[in-house]
Design an enzyme around this catalytic site. Structure first.
Site, PDB file in Angstrom:
ATOM      1  N   CYS A   1      94.445  66.869   1.902  1.00 53.71           N
ATOM      2  CA  CYS A   1      93.135  67.536   1.774  1.00 53.71           C
ATOM      3  C   CYS A   1      93.161  68.987   2.238  1.00 53.71           C
ATOM      4  O   CYS A   1      92.227  69.740   1.956  1.00 53.71           O
ATOM      5  CB  CYS A   1      92.070  66.768   2.552  1.00 53.71           C
TER       6      CYS A   1
HETATM    7  N1  COA Z   1      79.502  48.241   0.851  1.00 50.51           N
HETATM    8  C1  COA Z   1      78.809  47.594   1.820  1.00 50.51           C
HETATM    9  N2  COA Z   1      79.262  47.459   3.085  1.00 50.51           N
HETATM   10  C2  COA Z   1      80.470  47.997   3.368  1.00 50.51           C
HETATM   11  C3  COA Z   1      81.255  48.670   2.400  1.00 50.51           C
HETATM   12  C4  COA Z   1      80.711  48.780   1.094  1.00 50.51           C
HETATM   13  N3  COA Z   1      81.371  49.424   0.129  1.00 50.51           N
HETATM   14  N4  COA Z   1      82.387  49.098   2.968  1.00 50.51           N
HETATM   15  C5  COA Z   1      82.356  48.705   4.251  1.00 50.51           C
HETATM   16  N5  COA Z   1      81.198  48.022   4.492  1.00 50.51           N
HETATM   17  C6  COA Z   1      80.768  47.406   5.757  1.00 50.51           C
HETATM   18  C7  COA Z   1      81.939  46.988   6.612  1.00 50.51           C
HETATM   19  O1  COA Z   1      82.378  45.699   6.258  1.00 50.51           O
HETATM   20  C8  COA Z   1      81.341  47.043   8.002  1.00 50.51           C
HETATM   21  O2  COA Z   1      80.595  45.874   8.224  1.00 50.51           O
HETATM   22  P1  COA Z   1      80.532  45.205   9.693  1.00 50.51           P
HETATM   23  O3  COA Z   1      79.864  46.228  10.552  1.00 50.51           O
HETATM   24  O4  COA Z   1      79.716  43.982   9.451  1.00 50.51           O
HETATM   25  O5  COA Z   1      81.948  44.930  10.071  1.00 50.51           O
HETATM   26  C9  COA Z   1      80.353  48.204   7.931  1.00 50.51           C
HETATM   27  O6  COA Z   1      80.060  48.382   6.528  1.00 50.51           O
HETATM   28  C10 COA Z   1      80.878  49.495   8.501  1.00 50.51           C
HETATM   29  O7  COA Z   1      82.167  49.784   7.924  1.00 50.51           O
HETATM   30  P2  COA Z   1      83.016  51.032   8.351  1.00 50.51           P
HETATM   31  O8  COA Z   1      84.267  51.058   7.520  1.00 50.51           O
HETATM   32  O9  COA Z   1      83.174  51.052   9.830  1.00 50.51           O
HETATM   33  O10 COA Z   1      82.041  52.200   7.851  1.00 50.51           O
HETATM   34  P3  COA Z   1      81.893  53.684   8.345  1.00 50.51           P
HETATM   35  O11 COA Z   1      80.544  53.887   8.857  1.00 50.51           O
HETATM   36  O12 COA Z   1      83.044  54.132   9.205  1.00 50.51           O
HETATM   37  O13 COA Z   1      81.976  54.504   6.966  1.00 50.51           O
HETATM   38  C11 COA Z   1      83.561  55.858   5.766  1.00 50.51           C
HETATM   39  C12 COA Z   1      83.152  54.459   6.183  1.00 50.51           C
HETATM   40  C13 COA Z   1      84.886  55.781   5.027  1.00 50.51           C
HETATM   41  C14 COA Z   1      82.487  56.431   4.848  1.00 50.51           C
HETATM   42  C15 COA Z   1      83.671  56.783   7.012  1.00 50.51           C
HETATM   43  O14 COA Z   1      84.398  56.131   8.019  1.00 50.51           O
HETATM   44  C16 COA Z   1      84.336  58.114   6.729  1.00 50.51           C
HETATM   45  O15 COA Z   1      83.949  58.839   5.827  1.00 50.51           O
HETATM   46  N6  COA Z   1      85.307  58.482   7.561  1.00 50.51           N
HETATM   47  C17 COA Z   1      85.999  59.741   7.456  1.00 50.51           C
HETATM   48  C18 COA Z   1      86.877  59.695   6.306  1.00 50.51           C
HETATM   49  C19 COA Z   1      87.590  60.959   6.015  1.00 50.51           C
HETATM   50  O16 COA Z   1      87.157  62.035   6.290  1.00 50.51           O
HETATM   51  N7  COA Z   1      88.715  60.832   5.421  1.00 50.51           N
HETATM   52  C20 COA Z   1      89.461  61.910   4.992  1.00 50.51           C
HETATM   53  C21 COA Z   1      89.992  61.485   3.705  1.00 50.51           C
HETATM   54  S1  COA Z   1      90.803  62.765   2.991  1.00 50.51           S
END
Ligand code: COA
Length: 373
Positions: A156
């Site tokens: 990225c």
């Molecule tokens: N639909 C519904 N629920 C979902 C889901 C989906 N597509 N994906 C995950 N969940 C659920 C999980 O199962 C979890 O449930 P639980 O609390 O019962 O265990 C809950 O949502 C939270 O999941 P989590 O993965 O911890 O979500 P989050 O708040 O961390 O958001 C991202 C996920 C990826 C959006 C976030 O972590 C993020 O953007 N992080 C930074 C990523 C980044 O910058 N990456 C760089 C890439 S280049």
């Protein structure tokens, strides 16, 4: 050091877009099919049933509402979940080259440059569609640019690292004017069957023209006041795809050969590191946060950007100060901060200052302080 400026930017946006509702609908159909096919194993407790995705979760957790893609049908086909991008004969331009030409043409027009003025091409992106010849050499040939070209990948952060490579080349005299392009076909490395990440990425291409201030004639120039790069090793964002994969038959096609991340850990570890880097950079330049008119941040997650901007400014940033494009484009890897810069600078006046900043796998962080001339 010679003054080096960004004198033009360009953007290529694919024609097809997928809304969260369309993406979730196809994902949920895939889940239902999978659970039906594996009903016996799930009932016996040998397999866990897959869960549906939700549009509410996606928008709340990421801020993403839609994404552009090269091929919508292949991605949304619940029996395929992968873009259809047919191989092309060697005599035709590759897809990455085609996107690069479109973005580069706009950047060259903005900068008032022809192929004869440019003597280096850098293609900086998270994924290259082949090993060699370098995509940059193909782009160079397609545009009629003489000199040299090379590909580089810092995930990225590829664009900000590319900007620094271009700046260094101009400063040390190995090039007068550099075209730096970011063709990102993120739909090619995204696992559309993975509930945690199937919504994250989109496809796009950005381009930037860099040159010495002495040769620049563009009406819209930005002096590179400073650029800082940092890398810290982490496996929290990883993709094991590579040319050695065929050496282990068992691993071919496994999910680790696509994008995988520990989103929470990335969020927690990267935000403070990015904010600290920008703050230290401002301090080194004797600039105060209130002198920063804009933060053109990497576009991965809205809350991440709000947190970083708050730490840097010491207060919440307005939507104008830290513009968002991920709602429409999703995470376009290295291109995201350049799209924000391309679309959100028309109000800049002489001497206004902003920071173009990317962060991602590696970890990698690149921040470029720009001043409007
Ligand atoms: N639909 C519904 N629920 C979902 C889901 C989906 N597509 N994906 C995950 N969940 C659920 C999980 O199962 C979890 O449930 P639980 O609390 O019962 O265990 C809950 O949502 C939270 O999941 P989590 O993965 O911890 O979500 P989050 O708040 O961390 O958001 C991202 C996920 C990826 C959006 C976030 O972590 C993020 O953007 N992080 C930074 C990523 C980044 O910058 N990456 C760089 C890439 S280049």
């Amino acid at each position: 050091m010679t003054d080096i400026v960004i004198s033009g930017t360009g953007l290529y946006t694919p024609a097809q877009s997928i809304s969260n509702a369309e993406l979730v609908d196809s994902f949920n159909k895939y889940v239902d099919l999978h659970n039906e096919e594996n009903a016996a194993a799930i009932a016996a407790g040998d397999q866990v049933a897959l869960q549906h995705s939700s549009t509410e979760f996606i928008e709340k957790a990421s801020g993403i509402k839609s994404r552009y893609v090269i091929d919508k049908n292949g991605v949304l086909d619940p029996t395929r979940m992968t873009p259809r991008i047919p191989d092309r004969p060697n005599e035709e331009h590759s897809v990455m080259c085609e996107m690069a030409i479109a973005a580069a043409s706009e950047a060259m027009t903005q900068a008032g440059k022809t192929a004869q003025d440019i003597d280096a091409v850098i293609v900086a992106a998270s994924n290259m569609q082949r090993a060699y010849p370098a995509i940059a050499v193909e782009v160079q040939d397609a545009l009629g640019i003489t000199g040299f070209g090379f590909d580089m990948n810092v995930a990225c952060s590829s664009a900000t690292f590319g900007i620094q490579q271009a700046r260094d080349s101009i400063a040390n005299g190995s090039a007068r004017c550099v075209l730096m392009v970011n063709p990102e076909i993120c739909s090619g490395h995204l696992n559309f069957r993975d509930r945690d990440s199937h919504f994250i990425f989109g496809d796009v291409c950005t381009a930037v023209i860099l040159e010495s201030a002495e040769t620049a004639t563009s009406a819209d120039q930005y002096l590179i006041v400073d650029s800082k790069l940092q890398t810290i090793y982490s496996n929290n964002i990883r993709n094991n795809f590579g040319f050695l994969n065929r050496g282990d038959d068992a691993g071919v096609g496994q999910p680790d050969k696509l994008f995988v991340q520990e989103g929470r850990k990335v969020f927690k570890e990267v935000c403070p590191a990015v904010a600290t880097q920008i703050s230290q950079q401002l301090e080194k330049l004797s600039l105060t946060p209130d002198q920063l008119k804009r933060l053109w941040l990497h576009q991965a997650n809205l809350s991440m950007n709000q947190l970083i901007a708050k730490r840097v400014l010491g207060r919440d940033a307005t939507a104008q100060e830290s513009p968002t494009i991920l709602d429409e484009y999703a995470n376009t890897s290295s291109a995201g901060s350049v799209i924000a810069f391309h679309k959100h600078r028309s109000d800049f006046m002489r001497d206004d200052i902003g920071v173009l900043c990317s962060f991602g796998a590696g970890y990698s962080i690149g921040s470029v302080i720009l001043k409007k001339l």
